[in-house]
Design a protein around this motif. Structure first.
Motif, PDB file in Angstrom:
ATOM      1  N   GLY A 189      12.908 -12.607   5.131  1.00 43.91           N
ATOM      2  CA  GLY A 189      11.837 -11.655   5.372  1.00 43.91           C
ATOM      3  C   GLY A 189      11.250 -11.726   6.762  1.00 43.91           C
ATOM      4  O   GLY A 189      10.597 -10.776   7.208  1.00 43.91           O
ATOM      5  N   VAL A 190      11.513 -12.836   7.463  1.00 41.67           N
ATOM      6  CA  VAL A 190      10.967 -12.982   8.818  1.00 41.67           C
ATOM      7  C   VAL A 190      11.496 -11.895   9.749  1.00 41.67           C
ATOM      8  O   VAL A 190      10.838 -11.537  10.722  1.00 41.67           O
ATOM      9  CB  VAL A 190      11.276 -14.397   9.372  1.00 41.67           C
ATOM     10  N   LEU A 191      12.666 -11.321   9.467  1.00 44.90           N
ATOM     11  CA  LEU A 191      13.182 -10.231  10.296  1.00 44.90           C
ATOM     12  C   LEU A 191      12.246  -9.026  10.239  1.00 44.90           C
ATOM     13  O   LEU A 191      12.051  -8.334  11.242  1.00 44.90           O
ATOM     14  CB  LEU A 191      14.583  -9.813   9.844  1.00 44.90           C
ATOM     15  N   VAL A 192      11.659  -8.793   9.065  1.00 44.37           N
ATOM     16  CA  VAL A 192      10.711  -7.691   8.917  1.00 44.37           C
ATOM     17  C   VAL A 192       9.445  -7.990   9.723  1.00 44.37           C
ATOM     18  O   VAL A 192       8.920  -7.123  10.431  1.00 44.37           O
ATOM     19  CB  VAL A 192      10.364  -7.469   7.429  1.00 44.37           C
ATOM     20  N   ALA A 193       8.975  -9.243   9.634  1.00 48.79           N
ATOM     21  CA  ALA A 193       7.768  -9.635  10.372  1.00 48.79           C
ATOM     22  C   ALA A 193       7.985  -9.526  11.875  1.00 48.79           C
ATOM     23  O   ALA A 193       7.106  -9.062  12.611  1.00 48.79           O
ATOM     24  CB  ALA A 193       7.376 -11.058   9.990  1.00 48.79           C
ATOM     25  N   ILE A 194       9.155  -9.950  12.355  1.00 44.77           N
ATOM     26  CA  ILE A 194       9.467  -9.874  13.789  1.00 44.77           C
ATOM     27  C   ILE A 194       9.489  -8.413  14.248  1.00 44.77           C
ATOM     28  O   ILE A 194       8.981  -8.070  15.318  1.00 44.77           O
ATOM     29  CB  ILE A 194      10.811 -10.563  14.087  1.00 44.77           C
ATOM     30  N   THR A 195      10.078  -7.558  13.431  1.00 45.23           N
ATOM     31  CA  THR A 195      10.144  -6.130  13.774  1.00 45.23           C
ATOM     32  C   THR A 195       8.749  -5.527  13.889  1.00 45.23           C
ATOM     33  O   THR A 195       8.477  -4.703  14.774  1.00 45.23           O
ATOM     34  CB  THR A 195      10.956  -5.369  12.706  1.00 45.23           C
ATOM     35  N   ARG A 196       7.845  -5.966  13.022  1.00 51.21           N
ATOM     36  CA  ARG A 196       6.479  -5.438  13.028  1.00 51.21           C
ATOM     37  C   ARG A 196       5.645  -5.963  14.198  1.00 51.21           C
ATOM     38  O   ARG A 196       4.590  -5.412  14.503  1.00 51.21           O
ATOM     39  CB  ARG A 196       5.784  -5.785  11.710  1.00 51.21           C
ATOM     40  N   LEU A 233      11.923  -0.845   3.406  1.00 53.28           N
ATOM     41  CA  LEU A 233      12.401  -1.935   4.269  1.00 53.28           C
ATOM     42  C   LEU A 233      13.372  -1.406   5.319  1.00 53.28           C
ATOM     43  O   LEU A 233      13.332  -1.830   6.481  1.00 53.28           O
ATOM     44  CB  LEU A 233      13.077  -3.028   3.428  1.00 53.28           C
ATOM     45  N   VAL A 234      14.219  -0.471   4.925  1.00 51.57           N
ATOM     46  CA  VAL A 234      15.148   0.142   5.891  1.00 51.57           C
ATOM     47  C   VAL A 234      14.359   0.858   6.985  1.00 51.57           C
ATOM     48  O   VAL A 234      14.686   0.756   8.172  1.00 51.57           O
ATOM     49  CB  VAL A 234      16.121   1.107   5.191  1.00 51.57           C
ATOM     50  N   LYS A 235      13.295   1.580   6.596  1.00 51.62           N
ATOM     51  CA  LYS A 235      12.465   2.282   7.587  1.00 51.62           C
ATOM     52  C   LYS A 235      11.856   1.297   8.591  1.00 51.62           C
ATOM     53  O   LYS A 235      11.762   1.587   9.788  1.00 51.62           O
ATOM     54  CB  LYS A 235      11.343   3.043   6.883  1.00 51.62           C
ATOM     55  N   LEU A 236      11.430   0.127   8.076  1.00 50.80           N
ATOM     56  CA  LEU A 236      10.828  -0.873   8.954  1.00 50.80           C
ATOM     57  C   LEU A 236      11.859  -1.507   9.876  1.00 50.80           C
ATOM     58  O   LEU A 236      11.594  -1.772  11.045  1.00 50.80           O
ATOM     59  CB  LEU A 236      10.154  -1.964   8.112  1.00 50.80           C
ATOM     60  N   LEU A 237      13.060  -1.757   9.341  1.00 46.58           N
ATOM     61  CA  LEU A 237      14.075  -2.515  10.077  1.00 46.58           C
ATOM     62  C   LEU A 237      14.954  -1.641  10.980  1.00 46.58           C
ATOM     63  O   LEU A 237      15.484  -2.128  11.981  1.00 46.58           O
ATOM     64  CB  LEU A 237      14.975  -3.283   9.098  1.00 46.58           C
ATOM     65  N   LYS A 238      15.107  -0.370  10.633  1.00 45.25           N
ATOM     66  CA  LYS A 238      16.035   0.497  11.367  1.00 45.25           C
ATOM     67  C   LYS A 238      15.741   0.561  12.869  1.00 45.25           C
ATOM     68  O   LYS A 238      16.680   0.531  13.683  1.00 45.25           O
ATOM     69  CB  LYS A 238      15.996   1.908  10.765  1.00 45.25           C
ATOM     70  N   PRO A 239      14.451   0.648  13.284  1.00 46.73           N
ATOM     71  CA  PRO A 239      14.181   0.704  14.731  1.00 46.73           C
ATOM     72  C   PRO A 239      14.617  -0.553  15.480  1.00 46.73           C
ATOM     73  O   PRO A 239      14.744  -0.515  16.707  1.00 46.73           O
ATOM     74  CB  PRO A 239      12.655   0.869  14.788  1.00 46.73           C
ATOM     75  N   ALA A 240      14.832  -1.653  14.756  1.00 47.12           N
ATOM     76  CA  ALA A 240      15.254  -2.892  15.410  1.00 47.12           C
ATOM     77  C   ALA A 240      16.771  -3.075  15.379  1.00 47.12           C
ATOM     78  O   ALA A 240      17.282  -4.090  15.842  1.00 47.12           O
ATOM     79  CB  ALA A 240      14.585  -4.094  14.735  1.00 47.12           C
ATOM     80  N   GLU A 241      17.471  -2.098  14.857  1.00 44.78           N
ATOM     81  CA  GLU A 241      18.931  -2.178  14.773  1.00 44.78           C
ATOM     82  C   GLU A 241      19.496  -1.971  16.176  1.00 44.78           C
ATOM     83  O   GLU A 241      19.555  -0.850  16.685  1.00 44.78           O
ATOM     84  CB  GLU A 241      19.440  -1.101  13.812  1.00 44.78           C
ATOM     85  N   GLU A 249       0.834  -1.204   0.000  1.00 40.04           N
ATOM     86  CA  GLU A 249       0.000   0.000   0.000  1.00 40.04           C
ATOM     87  C   GLU A 249       0.870   1.255   0.000  1.00 40.04           C
ATOM     88  O   GLU A 249       0.609   2.223  -0.729  1.00 40.04           O
ATOM     89  CB  GLU A 249      -0.912  -0.003   1.228  1.00 40.04           C
ATOM     90  N   THR A 250       1.936   1.220   0.807  1.00 42.06           N
ATOM     91  CA  THR A 250       2.880   2.344   0.851  1.00 42.06           C
ATOM     92  C   THR A 250       3.584   2.514  -0.490  1.00 42.06           C
ATOM     93  O   THR A 250       3.776   3.637  -0.969  1.00 42.06           O
ATOM     94  CB  THR A 250       3.925   2.124   1.960  1.00 42.06           C
ATOM     95  N   LEU A 251       3.979   1.395  -1.100  1.00 45.03           N
ATOM     96  CA  LEU A 251       4.650   1.454  -2.402  1.00 45.03           C
ATOM     97  C   LEU A 251       3.740   2.070  -3.466  1.00 45.03           C
ATOM     98  O   LEU A 251       4.179   2.891  -4.268  1.00 45.03           O
ATOM     99  CB  LEU A 251       5.071   0.045  -2.838  1.00 45.03           C
ATOM    100  N   ARG A 252       2.495   1.651  -3.468  1.00 41.25           N
ATOM    101  CA  ARG A 252       1.548   2.185  -4.457  1.00 41.25           C
ATOM    102  C   ARG A 252       1.383   3.700  -4.295  1.00 41.25           C
ATOM    103  O   ARG A 252       1.321   4.448  -5.282  1.00 41.25           O
ATOM    104  CB  ARG A 252       0.190   1.483  -4.319  1.00 41.25           C
ATOM    105  N   GLU A 253       1.337   4.161  -3.049  1.00 41.46           N
ATOM    106  CA  GLU A 253       1.223   5.600  -2.792  1.00 41.46           C
ATOM    107  C   GLU A 253       2.467   6.339  -3.288  1.00 41.46           C
ATOM    108  O   GLU A 253       2.370   7.419  -3.875  1.00 41.46           O
ATOM    109  CB  GLU A 253       1.022   5.851  -1.302  1.00 41.46           C
ATOM    110  N   SER A 254       3.641   5.731  -3.047  1.00 41.92           N
ATOM    111  CA  SER A 254       4.898   6.359  -3.473  1.00 41.92           C
ATOM    112  C   SER A 254       4.990   6.426  -4.990  1.00 41.92           C
ATOM    113  O   SER A 254       5.491   7.409  -5.547  1.00 41.92           O
ATOM    114  CB  SER A 254       6.094   5.576  -2.922  1.00 41.92           C
ATOM    115  N   ILE A 255       4.534   5.367  -5.655  1.00 40.47           N
ATOM    116  CA  ILE A 255       4.555   5.338  -7.123  1.00 40.47           C
ATOM    117  C   ILE A 255       3.742   6.499  -7.678  1.00 40.47           C
ATOM    118  O   ILE A 255       4.148   7.181  -8.624  1.00 40.47           O
ATOM    119  CB  ILE A 255       4.027   3.983  -7.647  1.00 40.47           C
ATOM    120  N   LYS A 256       2.584   6.767  -7.060  1.00 44.01           N
ATOM    121  CA  LYS A 256       1.723   7.857  -7.515  1.00 44.01           C
ATOM    122  C   LYS A 256       2.304   9.228  -7.154  1.00 44.01           C
ATOM    123  O   LYS A 256       2.416  10.125  -7.997  1.00 44.01           O
ATOM    124  CB  LYS A 256       0.333   7.727  -6.897  1.00 44.01           C
TER     125      LYS A 256
END
Length: 310
Positions: free
Chosen positions: A266-273, A87-95, A62-69
């Motif tokens: 991709g599970v790292l992204v899911a864990i972060t969320r 992906l960096v935005k999602l993962l950075k807080p878990a760094e 959904e975010t990607l579609r908004e950015s494309i537009k």
């Protein structure tokens, strides 16, 4: 001459190889064709297949579609860069960055299911700490499995680190003795190994609480770090492990191992969320079997490797 930059590049190459499955699925979509709904649907399927989780991927698309537009993205390469940035935005807080100076000794309790690579990770962390000029004491808290004690002893010998152990003793007592010894000897870090356990083993999960309490008796505030080691090939099962262990003994950090060929990453992204408001820090990821293959988690490098950007 091998420089630190050469080592960094070599490790990044191993990370890319470790995420080979996911990279192929995602990179194969970016063929230079047009950015249309068919392309986005294929990308969505590839990300779900990478173990990111249906809801996470739905929000990401959904975010990607908004950015494309909004940004007028025309090419698939532009979309790939935008995906990497999201992906960096999602993962950075878990760094995660471990504060080694906040207690002396800093007591780390290592937990996880059987076969996650817990004892091996302890050995590798001991090497990392030695490079940081920190003195380490290890506690062989897996008291009923001789192989685990022997493995920890080998890692201790390699890193010139003393190991506190008992044959068939009480793991809580071993933890208490190790923390007490660490205080008496002025060690910088005490690492307490624990027996691998399934999250469905209620008695063993309760035992973790007792082991944690014994460390606090030996030193107020210990353990300062409760680190869950997760096998990166476990996919979405890793989410239930994180939730169950966090409920038993609140987690302060994660180590993701075995990102060396079959893991989807991709599970790292899911864990972060899972805890989007305050993700559990990911301290290290492991991309191989050698002692230097456990490295601090870098969100930018991981996102680059995941979507095939050098």
């Amino acid at each position: 001459m091998i420089t630190s930059e050469t080592k960094k590049t070599g490790w990044f190459d191993r990370l890319k190889n470790g995420l080979h499955k996911t990279r192929l699925n995602i990179i194969g979509l970016f063929t230079g064709g047009k950015v249309d709904e068919d392309f986005l649907e294929e990308l969505e399927f590839a990300l779900i297949s990478a173990d990111m989780g249906v809801q996470t991927v739905s929000d990401l698309l959904e975010t990607l579609r908004e950015s494309i537009k909004l940004k007028g993205l025309k090419t698939q390469d532009e979309v790939r860069l935008e995906l990497r940035d999201e992906l960096v935005k999602l993962l950075k807080p878990a760094e995660g960055h471990m504060d080694l100076s906040r207690a002396k000794p800093l007591v780390m309790m290592m937990i996880g299911v059987n076969g996650a690579g817990k004892t091996t990770s302890i050995g590798k962390i001991s090497k990392w700490l030695a490079k940081a000029d920190k003195s380490v004491l290890l506690a062989a808290g897996d008291t009923f499995r001789a192989a685990a004690r022997e493995q920890l002893a080998v890692w201790g010998e390699r890193n010139r680190v003393e190991v506190i152990a008992q044959n068939g003793g009480d793991p809580a007592a071993v933890a208490f003795d190790a923390v007490s010894a660490g205080k008496a000897r002025g060690a910088d870090v005490v690492i307490v190994d624990t027996a691998g356990r399934l999250t469905t083993q209620t008695r063993l999960m309760e035992e973790l609480k007792r082991i944690a309490r014994s460390q606090n008796k030996a030193m107020q505030g210990a353990p300062h770090e409760v680190i869950l080691v997760i096998d990166g090939t476990n996919g979405q099962n890793a989410l239930s492990q994180v939730a169950a262990f966090d409920q038993a003994v609140p987690l302060t950090g994660l180590i993701i191992t075995k990102l060396d060929g079959t893991a989807k990453g991709g599970v790292l992204v899911a864990i972060t969320r899972m805890r989007a408001e305050k993700p559990i820090p990911i301290y290290f990821i492991g991309v191989g079997e050698t002692i230097d293959d456990l490295q601090p988690f870098d969100a930018q490098a991981f996102a680059n490797a995941l979507v095939g950007i050098s």
